[in-house]
Design a protein around this motif. Structure first.
Motif, PDB file in Angstrom:
ATOM      1  N   ALA A 200      14.705   5.976 116.504  1.00 24.31           N
ATOM      2  CA  ALA A 200      14.012   5.876 117.813  1.00 24.31           C
ATOM      3  C   ALA A 200      14.233   4.390 118.462  1.00 24.31           C
ATOM      4  CB  ALA A 200      12.391   6.268 117.962  1.00 24.31           C
ATOM      5  N   THR A 201      14.327   3.157 117.567  1.00 26.56           N
ATOM      6  CA  THR A 201      14.595   1.937 118.004  1.00 26.56           C
ATOM      7  C   THR A 201      16.092   1.783 118.284  1.00 26.56           C
ATOM      8  OG1 THR A 201      12.779   1.668 116.599  1.00 26.56           O
ATOM      9  CG2 THR A 201      14.575  -0.420 117.082  1.00 26.56           C
ATOM     10  N   LEU A 202      16.708   2.280 117.614  1.00 28.58           N
ATOM     11  CA  LEU A 202      18.158   1.941 117.636  1.00 28.58           C
ATOM     12  C   LEU A 202      18.806   2.790 118.679  1.00 28.58           C
ATOM     13  CD1 LEU A 202      19.433   1.102 114.008  1.00 28.58           C
ATOM     14  CD2 LEU A 202      18.582  -0.180 115.831  1.00 28.58           C
ATOM     15  N   GLY A 203      17.833   4.035 119.266  1.00 27.73           N
ATOM     16  CA  GLY A 203      18.754   5.395 120.385  1.00 27.73           C
ATOM     17  C   GLY A 203      20.127   5.765 119.306  1.00 27.73           C
ATOM     18  N   THR A 204      19.544   6.289 117.983  1.00 28.27           N
ATOM     19  CA  THR A 204      20.424   7.010 117.370  1.00 28.27           C
ATOM     20  C   THR A 204      19.992   8.345 116.999  1.00 28.27           C
ATOM     21  OG1 THR A 204      22.373   7.107 115.461  1.00 28.27           O
ATOM     22  CG2 THR A 204      20.331   5.632 115.509  1.00 28.27           C
ATOM     23  N   SER A 205      20.515   9.410 116.166  1.00 27.81           N
ATOM     24  CA  SER A 205      20.393  10.375 114.797  1.00 27.81           C
ATOM     25  C   SER A 205      19.320   9.801 113.887  1.00 27.81           C
ATOM     26  CB  SER A 205      20.392  11.407 114.871  1.00 27.81           C
ATOM     27  OG  SER A 205      22.024  11.622 114.528  1.00 27.81           O
ATOM     28  N   VAL A 206      18.711  10.474 113.152  1.00 23.84           N
ATOM     29  CA  VAL A 206      17.905  10.612 112.300  1.00 23.84           C
ATOM     30  C   VAL A 206      19.131  10.425 111.021  1.00 23.84           C
ATOM     31  CG1 VAL A 206      16.035  10.529 110.056  1.00 23.84           C
ATOM     32  CG2 VAL A 206      15.033  11.153 112.777  1.00 23.84           C
ATOM     33  N   THR A 207      19.782  11.757 111.230  1.00 24.13           N
ATOM     34  CA  THR A 207      20.138  11.657 110.302  1.00 24.13           C
ATOM     35  C   THR A 207      21.890  10.863 109.536  1.00 24.13           C
ATOM     36  OG1 THR A 207      20.272  14.383 110.952  1.00 24.13           O
ATOM     37  CG2 THR A 207      22.545  13.976 109.663  1.00 24.13           C
ATOM     38  N   ARG A 208      22.204   9.799 110.735  1.00 28.15           N
ATOM     39  CA  ARG A 208      23.002   9.458 110.800  1.00 28.15           C
ATOM     40  C   ARG A 208      22.360   7.753 110.187  1.00 28.15           C
ATOM     41  NH1 ARG A 208      25.849   7.437 116.193  1.00 28.15           N
ATOM     42  NH2 ARG A 208      26.512   9.729 116.060  1.00 28.15           N
ATOM     43  N   ILE A 209      21.139   7.355 110.376  1.00 25.65           N
ATOM     44  CA  ILE A 209      19.679   6.625 110.030  1.00 25.65           C
ATOM     45  C   ILE A 209      19.677   7.067 108.454  1.00 25.65           C
ATOM     46  CG2 ILE A 209      17.898   5.666 109.737  1.00 25.65           C
ATOM     47  CD1 ILE A 209      19.494   4.288 112.060  1.00 25.65           C
ATOM     48  N   ASP A 210      20.613   8.242 107.809  1.00 25.05           N
ATOM     49  CA  ASP A 210      19.523   8.168 106.743  1.00 25.05           C
ATOM     50  C   ASP A 210      20.919   8.138 105.975  1.00 25.05           C
ATOM     51  OD1 ASP A 210      16.725   9.589 107.233  1.00 25.05           O
ATOM     52  OD2 ASP A 210      17.251  11.088 107.248  1.00 25.05           O
ATOM     53  N   LEU A 211      21.741   8.713 106.885  1.00 26.03           N
ATOM     54  CA  LEU A 211      23.473   8.782 105.871  1.00 26.03           C
ATOM     55  C   LEU A 211      23.862   7.121 105.610  1.00 26.03           C
ATOM     56  CD1 LEU A 211      25.889   9.740 105.012  1.00 26.03           C
ATOM     57  CD2 LEU A 211      27.256   9.483 107.104  1.00 26.03           C
ATOM     58  N   LEU A 212      23.359   6.425 106.811  1.00 25.26           N
ATOM     59  CA  LEU A 212      23.605   4.789 106.549  1.00 25.26           C
ATOM     60  C   LEU A 212      23.006   4.590 105.370  1.00 25.26           C
ATOM     61  CD1 LEU A 212      24.692   4.208 110.000  1.00 25.26           C
ATOM     62  CD2 LEU A 212      26.454   4.290 108.486  1.00 25.26           C
ATOM     63  N   SER A 213      21.346   3.798 105.466  1.00 25.42           N
ATOM     64  CA  SER A 213      21.199   4.392 104.141  1.00 25.42           C
ATOM     65  C   SER A 213      21.023   4.088 102.332  1.00 25.42           C
ATOM     66  CB  SER A 213      19.351   4.680 104.682  1.00 25.42           C
ATOM     67  OG  SER A 213      18.866   5.527 104.716  1.00 25.42           O
ATOM     68  N   GLY A 214      21.496   5.571 103.127  1.00 29.48           N
ATOM     69  CA  GLY A 214      22.070   6.143 101.926  1.00 29.48           C
ATOM     70  C   GLY A 214      22.892   5.141 101.254  1.00 29.48           C
ATOM     71  N   LEU A 215      24.069   5.291 101.810  1.00 26.46           N
ATOM     72  CA  LEU A 215      25.693   4.304 102.020  1.00 26.46           C
ATOM     73  C   LEU A 215      25.209   3.335 101.203  1.00 26.46           C
ATOM     74  CD1 LEU A 215      28.027   6.091 104.166  1.00 26.46           C
ATOM     75  CD2 LEU A 215      28.322   6.615 101.650  1.00 26.46           C
ATOM     76  N   ALA A 216      24.320   2.412 102.227  1.00 27.21           N
ATOM     77  CA  ALA A 216      24.309   0.837 101.416  1.00 27.21           C
ATOM     78  C   ALA A 216      23.117   0.435 100.052  1.00 27.21           C
ATOM     79  CB  ALA A 216      23.130   0.503 102.938  1.00 27.21           C
ATOM     80  N   TYR A 217      22.203   2.106  99.521  1.00 22.01           N
ATOM     81  CA  TYR A 217      21.984   1.325  98.873  1.00 22.01           C
ATOM     82  C   TYR A 217      22.298   1.556  98.065  1.00 22.01           C
ATOM     83  CZ  TYR A 217      16.766   1.797 100.286  1.00 22.01           C
ATOM     84  OH  TYR A 217      15.744   1.745 100.880  1.00 22.01           O
ATOM     85  N   ALA A 218      22.952   2.884  97.840  1.00 24.65           N
ATOM     86  CA  ALA A 218      24.875   2.677  97.208  1.00 24.65           C
ATOM     87  C   ALA A 218      25.369   1.664  96.498  1.00 24.65           C
ATOM     88  CB  ALA A 218      25.232   4.070  97.309  1.00 24.65           C
TER      89      ALA A 218
END
Length: 328
Positions: A200-218
């Motif tokens: 909501a803050t970045l104005g994007t979808s939750v799915t995209r945030i989940d994907l980017l966070s998963g890749l960052a953790y990995a």
């Protein structure tokens, strides 16, 4: 002679093993979820384990290899990192999905608080209500000449049925509204709270945030594991000699035959090359000059590559070089 010890500590070994073990566990779970039948799952698990180990150990194992080997290993390492991060992202997304399903399952449906049977749907109730309303309108327009009791009973009966249908319609509407609220609550709990607020803050979808966070953790986990294994697998006996640490007085006591002395050209720097095997003092002096010029480091591996000698010979030359660097 200045020596820098690079023997790994217990903590670096523990952290490296923990990072690799965690990555292997995630790859196993992700591979198990990808496969359908048992053989397929086992193959996916094996592929994930091999890719994780290769991604973690390739930089450390090929650190002292020749340059062409390091280039090939670098390309393979990038491919292994990409595949491993993809598998870890799969694990993170599935874990978030399962956590959301557990949170949604813990919600008590508000529809269950209504008393009585669920009844028919609102569409079926409204269809029957239309029929009763039409029948009541016909009964109201009917006139009687003698006995009107039957007509009155018909009118009262239809009016009661209409009231009952109106009550059922109202209850069906309340059930529908409550069911919609339950569905909205479950949908809200399915997603990660942080991901929802960040999206909501970045104005994007939750799915995209989940994907980017998963890749960052990995990527962070894989990078930490590679760094720790590189530090851990370094030689415990590696020593580095700085050019300033070589004692020129000691070098003056080393005799060298004129045929092996370096030729100095005025206006240019002295260029040294691997000294042919001759007397020990000749090799030591030539090696010391190369170290002082910065062409080679005083390590067993670099001396062996520089002179093309055996491991034992390189170790003996490094020891002799250390003795020469000590002040007399």
């Amino acid at each position: 002679m200045s020596t820098r010890g690079v023997a790994p500590s217990r903590w670096s070994i523990v952290l490296a093993s923990g990072a690799t073990g965690t990555a292997i566990c995630m790859s196993v779970l992700a591979g198990w979820q990808r496969g359908g039948r048992l053989p397929e799952r086992l193959v996916w698990v094996a592929i994930g384990i091999v890719l994780v180990i290769a991604a973690h150990l390739l930089p450390a194992l090929t650190r002292t290899a020749p340059r062409p080997v390091r280039w090939v290993a670098g390309c393979l390492w990038v491919a292994c990192m990409a595949a491993t991060c993809y598998g870890h992202a799969t694990f993170f997304l599935l874990a978030q999905q399962h956590a959301g399903e557990n949170r949604a399952a813990s919600v008590t449906p508000m529809v269950a608080t209504f008393s009585g049977p669920s009844g028919r749907s609102l569409a079926a109730i409204m269809t029957e209500r239309a029929k009763v309303t039409g029948a009541l309108a016909v009964a109201n327009t009917r006139h009687c000449a003698r006995d009107c009791s039957a007509v009155l009973i018909r009118r009262v009966s239809l009016a009661a049925q209409l009231d009952a249908l109106n009550a059922q319609a109202d209850e069906a509407r309340r059930r529908q509204v409550t069911a919609d609220r339950d569905a909205a609550r479950r949908e809200l709990l399915l997603g990660d709270p942080v991901s929802k607020r960040l999206a909501a803050t970045l104005g994007t979808s939750v799915t995209r945030i989940d994907l980017l966070s998963g890749l960052a953790y990995a990527a962070i986990l894989e990078g930490v594991a590679c760094l720790l294994w590189t530090v851990t697998l370094q030689s415990r006996t590696t020593a580095v000699v700085t050019p300033a640490a070589i004692n020129p007085v000691a070098l003056s006591h080393v005799s060298v035959s004129p045929s092996h002395a370096p030729i100095a050209v005025p206006g240019t720097e002295s260029v040294t090359s691997p000294v042919p095997r001759g007397s020990p003092d000749t090799e030591v002096m030539g090696l010391a000059r190369d170290v002082a010029a910065g062409h080679v480091r005083a390590t067993v591996a670099d001396i062996r590559r520089h002179l093309g000698c055996s491991q034992a010979r390189a170790a003996a030359l490094r020891k002799r070089l250390g003795e020469l660097s000590q002040p007399s």
